[in-house]
Design a protein around this motif. Structure first.
Motif, PDB file in Angstrom:
ATOM      1  N   VAL A  42      18.494  26.595  39.891  1.00  0.00           N
ATOM      2  CA  VAL A  42      19.111  25.349  40.366  1.00  0.00           C
ATOM      3  C   VAL A  42      18.512  24.947  41.712  1.00  0.00           C
ATOM      4  N   LEU A  43      18.385  25.897  42.621  1.00  0.00           N
ATOM      5  CA  LEU A  43      17.806  25.567  43.931  1.00  0.00           C
ATOM      6  C   LEU A  43      16.353  25.103  43.796  1.00  0.00           C
ATOM      7  N   HIS A  44      15.602  25.758  42.924  1.00  0.00           N
ATOM      8  CA  HIS A  44      14.213  25.358  42.714  1.00  0.00           C
ATOM      9  C   HIS A  44      14.152  23.937  42.134  1.00  0.00           C
ATOM     10  N   VAL A  72      27.597  25.010  41.522  1.00  0.00           N
ATOM     11  CA  VAL A  72      27.400  24.053  42.617  1.00  0.00           C
ATOM     12  C   VAL A  72      28.493  24.226  43.664  1.00  0.00           C
ATOM     13  N   THR A  73      29.719  24.501  43.230  1.00  0.00           N
ATOM     14  CA  THR A  73      30.813  24.739  44.175  1.00  0.00           C
ATOM     15  C   THR A  73      30.498  25.948  45.053  1.00  0.00           C
ATOM     16  N   ARG A  74      30.017  27.030  44.424  1.00  0.00           N
ATOM     17  CA  ARG A  74      29.657  28.233  45.188  1.00  0.00           C
ATOM     18  C   ARG A  74      28.485  27.964  46.138  1.00  0.00           C
ATOM     19  N   LEU A  75      27.462  27.256  45.632  1.00  0.00           N
ATOM     20  CA  LEU A  75      26.301  26.937  46.473  1.00  0.00           C
ATOM     21  C   LEU A  75      26.702  26.041  47.639  1.00  0.00           C
ATOM     22  N   LYS A  77      29.710  26.044  49.096  1.00  0.00           N
ATOM     23  CA  LYS A  77      30.409  26.927  50.044  1.00  0.00           C
ATOM     24  C   LYS A  77      29.422  27.733  50.879  1.00  0.00           C
ATOM     25  N   ASP A  78      28.298  28.118  50.262  1.00  0.00           N
ATOM     26  CA  ASP A  78      27.270  28.896  50.955  1.00  0.00           C
ATOM     27  C   ASP A  78      26.337  28.032  51.805  1.00  0.00           C
ATOM     28  N   GLY A  79      26.546  26.722  51.772  1.00  0.00           N
ATOM     29  CA  GLY A  79      25.731  25.818  52.582  1.00  0.00           C
ATOM     30  C   GLY A  79      24.333  25.562  52.023  1.00  0.00           C
ATOM     31  N   LEU A  80      24.144  25.809  50.722  1.00  0.00           N
ATOM     32  CA  LEU A  80      22.815  25.649  50.127  1.00  0.00           C
ATOM     33  C   LEU A  80      22.627  24.288  49.455  1.00  0.00           C
ATOM     34  N   ARG A 100      18.948  24.616  54.432  1.00  0.00           N
ATOM     35  CA  ARG A 100      19.100  26.066  54.224  1.00  0.00           C
ATOM     36  C   ARG A 100      18.715  26.454  52.794  1.00  0.00           C
ATOM     37  N   GLY A 101      19.135  25.650  51.816  1.00  0.00           N
ATOM     38  CA  GLY A 101      18.764  25.916  50.424  1.00  0.00           C
ATOM     39  C   GLY A 101      17.266  25.792  50.216  1.00  0.00           C
ATOM     40  N   ALA A 102      16.674  24.758  50.814  1.00  0.00           N
ATOM     41  CA  ALA A 102      15.224  24.553  50.699  1.00  0.00           C
ATOM     42  C   ALA A 102      14.470  25.705  51.363  1.00  0.00           C
TER      43      ALA A 102
END
Length: 148
Positions: A42-44, A72-75, A77-80, A100-102
Motif C-alpha cells: 500500500v505504501l509503495h 489505512v486506519t492503522r497507517l 495512526k502511525d502517521g504514514l 514519513r510514509g514516503a
C-alpha cells in the motif's frame, strides 16, 4: 524465407520463474522497517500514485474494502498516510502518503540497492551489460502490466 537468427525466443516460463525468485529475494531482504507485505505494498502504491480513493486502493491491492479500511486506519495512526476530502467531491475521501510514509519506501529502496549492489559484484561484465540492455524492455513490461 529464412527465420531471423537475430530474433531471440523468449521462454516466458523461465522468465516468470526468475522473476518469482528475484521477488522472493527482494521481499525477504533484511530491513530496518519491519512491516507486513500488504502494508509495504500500500505504501509503495501510494508513493507512486498518491492520492487514491479507498476503492482504488482496494482494487489495486486485491483485498477487501474492510481490510483496506482497517489498514489505512492503522497507517493513519502511525502517521504514514492521511485521509483528506477530495477537493472535487467532498463526499469522497482520498488517501495520501505522508512524508514519513514516503521515507519508509525510500529507505527500503536504498537498503535494497545496497544489497543488490553486492549481488551484482558477482556478475561478469557481460552479465552486467545484459542487465543494462534489458532495463528499458523491463521498464516497458512493468508499464504494460501496471494496470493488471
Amino acid at each position: 524465407m529464412e527465420p531471423n537468427k537475430d530474433l531471440i525466443e523468449l521462454n516466458v516460463a523461465d522468465f516468470a520463474m526468475v522473476f518469482e525468485d528475484l521477488t522472493r529475494i527482494f521481499i525477504r531482504l533484511p530491513s530496518i522497517e519491519k512491516l507486513s507485505f500488504t502494508t509495504l505494498s500500500v505504501l509503495h502504491t501510494l508513493s507512486r500514485k498518491s492520492p487514491m480513493r479507498l476503492t482504488e486502493l482496494t482494487a489495486n491491492e486485491q483485498v477487501t474494502q474492510s481490510a483496506i479500511t482497517q489498514l489505512v486506519t492503522r497507517l493513519e495512526k502511525d502517521g504514514l498516510v492521511e485521509r483528506r476530502s477530495d477537493p472535487n467531491d467532498g463526499r469522497v475521501v482520498q488517501v495520501h502518503i505522508t512524508p514519513r510514509g514516503a521515507n519508509i519506501i525510500d529507505s527500503r529502496r536504498l537498503e535494497r540497492i545496497a544489497h543488490i549492489t553486492t549481488f551484482i559484484k558477482g556478475l561478469t561484465p557481460k552479465e552486467k551489460q545484459a542487465i543494462v540492455s534489458a532495463i528499458p524492455a523491463l521498464r516497458r513490461l512493468a508499464e504494460l502490466g501496471g494496470d493488471a
